[in-house]
Design a protein around this motif. Structure first.
Motif, PDB file in Angstrom:
ATOM      1  N   PRO A   1      20.195  79.481  19.488  1.00 48.90           N
ATOM      2  CA  PRO A   1      20.950  80.725  19.302  1.00 48.90           C
ATOM      3  C   PRO A   1      20.017  81.924  19.429  1.00 48.90           C
ATOM      4  O   PRO A   1      18.787  81.787  19.374  1.00 48.90           O
ATOM      5  CB  PRO A   1      21.489  80.603  17.872  1.00 48.90           C
ATOM      6  N   PHE A   2      20.610  83.090  19.608  1.00 53.89           N
ATOM      7  CA  PHE A   2      19.847  84.334  19.631  1.00 53.89           C
ATOM      8  C   PHE A   2      19.956  84.986  18.260  1.00 53.89           C
ATOM      9  O   PHE A   2      21.051  85.278  17.782  1.00 53.89           O
ATOM     10  CB  PHE A   2      20.387  85.282  20.705  1.00 53.89           C
ATOM     11  N   PHE A   3      18.818  85.189  17.616  1.00 62.42           N
ATOM     12  CA  PHE A   3      18.791  85.820  16.301  1.00 62.42           C
ATOM     13  C   PHE A   3      18.557  87.318  16.477  1.00 62.42           C
ATOM     14  O   PHE A   3      17.562  87.733  17.078  1.00 62.42           O
ATOM     15  CB  PHE A   3      17.698  85.207  15.436  1.00 62.42           C
TER      16      PHE A   3
ATOM     17  N   ARG B   1      30.683  77.444  34.108  1.00 63.58           N
ATOM     18  CA  ARG B   1      29.973  78.011  32.955  1.00 63.58           C
ATOM     19  C   ARG B   1      28.550  77.490  32.946  1.00 63.58           C
ATOM     20  O   ARG B   1      28.318  76.291  32.864  1.00 63.58           O
ATOM     21  CB  ARG B   1      30.690  77.643  31.651  1.00 63.58           C
ATOM     22  N   VAL B   2      27.607  78.407  33.014  1.00 65.03           N
ATOM     23  CA  VAL B   2      26.197  78.025  33.072  1.00 65.03           C
ATOM     24  C   VAL B   2      25.433  78.446  31.809  1.00 65.03           C
ATOM     25  O   VAL B   2      24.277  78.074  31.635  1.00 65.03           O
ATOM     26  CB  VAL B   2      25.498  78.621  34.312  1.00 65.03           C
ATOM     27  N   LEU B   3      26.092  79.223  30.943  1.00 64.70           N
ATOM     28  CA  LEU B   3      25.398  79.754  29.768  1.00 64.70           C
ATOM     29  C   LEU B   3      26.380  79.869  28.607  1.00 64.70           C
ATOM     30  O   LEU B   3      27.501  80.329  28.797  1.00 64.70           O
ATOM     31  CB  LEU B   3      24.789  81.120  30.108  1.00 64.70           C
ATOM     32  N   GLU B   4      25.937  79.454  27.431  1.00 65.24           N
ATOM     33  CA  GLU B   4      26.717  79.601  26.211  1.00 65.24           C
ATOM     34  C   GLU B   4      25.747  79.934  25.084  1.00 65.24           C
ATOM     35  O   GLU B   4      24.725  79.258  24.920  1.00 65.24           O
ATOM     36  CB  GLU B   4      27.500  78.340  25.896  1.00 65.24           C
ATOM     37  N   LEU B   5      26.055  80.982  24.325  1.00 61.65           N
ATOM     38  CA  LEU B   5      25.068  81.481  23.370  1.00 61.65           C
ATOM     39  C   LEU B   5      25.745  82.015  22.119  1.00 61.65           C
ATOM     40  O   LEU B   5      26.687  82.806  22.192  1.00 61.65           O
ATOM     41  CB  LEU B   5      24.253  82.607  24.031  1.00 61.65           C
ATOM     42  N   ALA B   6      25.223  81.577  20.977  1.00 63.83           N
ATOM     43  CA  ALA B   6      25.688  82.093  19.679  1.00 63.83           C
ATOM     44  C   ALA B   6      24.733  83.168  19.200  1.00 63.83           C
ATOM     45  O   ALA B   6      23.511  83.057  19.367  1.00 63.83           O
ATOM     46  CB  ALA B   6      25.762  80.962  18.672  1.00 63.83           C
ATOM     47  N   ILE B   7      25.272  84.207  18.598  1.00 63.43           N
ATOM     48  CA  ILE B   7      24.472  85.282  18.015  1.00 63.43           C
ATOM     49  C   ILE B   7      24.427  85.087  16.510  1.00 63.43           C
ATOM     50  O   ILE B   7      25.465  85.001  15.848  1.00 63.43           O
ATOM     51  CB  ILE B   7      25.070  86.670  18.335  1.00 63.43           C
ATOM     52  N   LYS B   8      23.219  85.027  15.963  1.00 65.37           N
ATOM     53  CA  LYS B   8      23.061  84.772  14.519  1.00 65.37           C
ATOM     54  C   LYS B   8      22.124  85.807  13.906  1.00 65.37           C
ATOM     55  O   LYS B   8      21.491  86.576  14.591  1.00 65.37           O
ATOM     56  CB  LYS B   8      22.528  83.361  14.292  1.00 65.37           C
TER      57      LYS B   8
END
Length: 208
Positions: A45-47, A201-208
């Motif tokens: 994930p991206f913090f 879909r080539v990218l999936e990202l959670a924001i934390k």
């Protein structure tokens, strides 16, 4: 490996930047910058960084250099990359705005941990490139917020490679983020981003 970014490579985003209060000089040649060692490990994930800043997503086509080259002629640039994906160049927008206004580098706005995100790579032949433009899109919490294709770039991928290689040797594994179209916006904790090349879909990202 180095990560290079390109600024204001879509006309509509240049107009959007003006709306954001970013004053831009006339830029007839590509504007490129370094992203440092900011690559986010795939699957992580991206913090949100604790900088007190507004962090914006910027979806971009990303190319991976596959051979060493210096002063590459534009007509040969297609030989220097084979794989393309969608990436996100996270930007601290308030810091960028201040840096541009003061004529300073964008280091603090562009180079922070995890601010360079890439999806999984697709062979450009599979994408039918360059015979066909590469469509791409970004969804933010399920809503499409950015959509464009490679034909809308001010400076093409091959021109970017030729231009950058006049100043720096490009090496295997180097990444070039090629610029973002209109539709950038802020992220918050709990957000979810999905990136697409065409319908894949080539990218999936959670924001934390």
């Amino acid at each position: 490996m180095k990560i290079l970014g390109v600024g204001f490579n879509y006309r509509e985003h240049t107009a959007e930047a003006t709306d954001l209060g970013i004053g831009l000089p006339h830029q007839p040649e590509p504007l490129f910058f370094h992203k440092g060692d900011a690559l986010l490990k795939q699957g992580m994930p991206f913090f949100l960084p604790d900088m007190g800043s507004r962090i914006d997503y910027e979806a971009e086509l990303v190319v991976q250099i596959c051979r060493v080259g210096k002063c590459i002629a534009e007509r040969f640039a297609h030989r220097y990359y084979q794989h393309i994906t969608l990436g996100i160049d996270f930007t601290a927008r308030d810091l960028q705005r201040a840096a541009i206004a003061e004529g300073k580098p964008w280091l603090s706005a562009k180079v922070f941990d995890g601010s360079a995100v890439v999806g999984h790579w697709i062979d450009k032949d599979t994408l039918g490139y360059p015979e066909h433009p590469i469509p791409f899109a970004l969804r933010h919490n399920g809503l499409e917020v950015q959509r464009s294709d490679s034909s809308c770039m001010i400076h093409s991928i091959d021109k970017l490679i030729a231009y950058i290689s006049r100043y720096q040797t490009l090496r295997m594994g180097d990444l070039i983020f090629t610029g973002t179209p209109v539709g950038t916006g802020p992220v918050a904790i709990g957000d979810h981003l999905e990136g697409y090349l065409g319908e894949e879909r080539v990218l999936e990202l959670a924001i934390k």
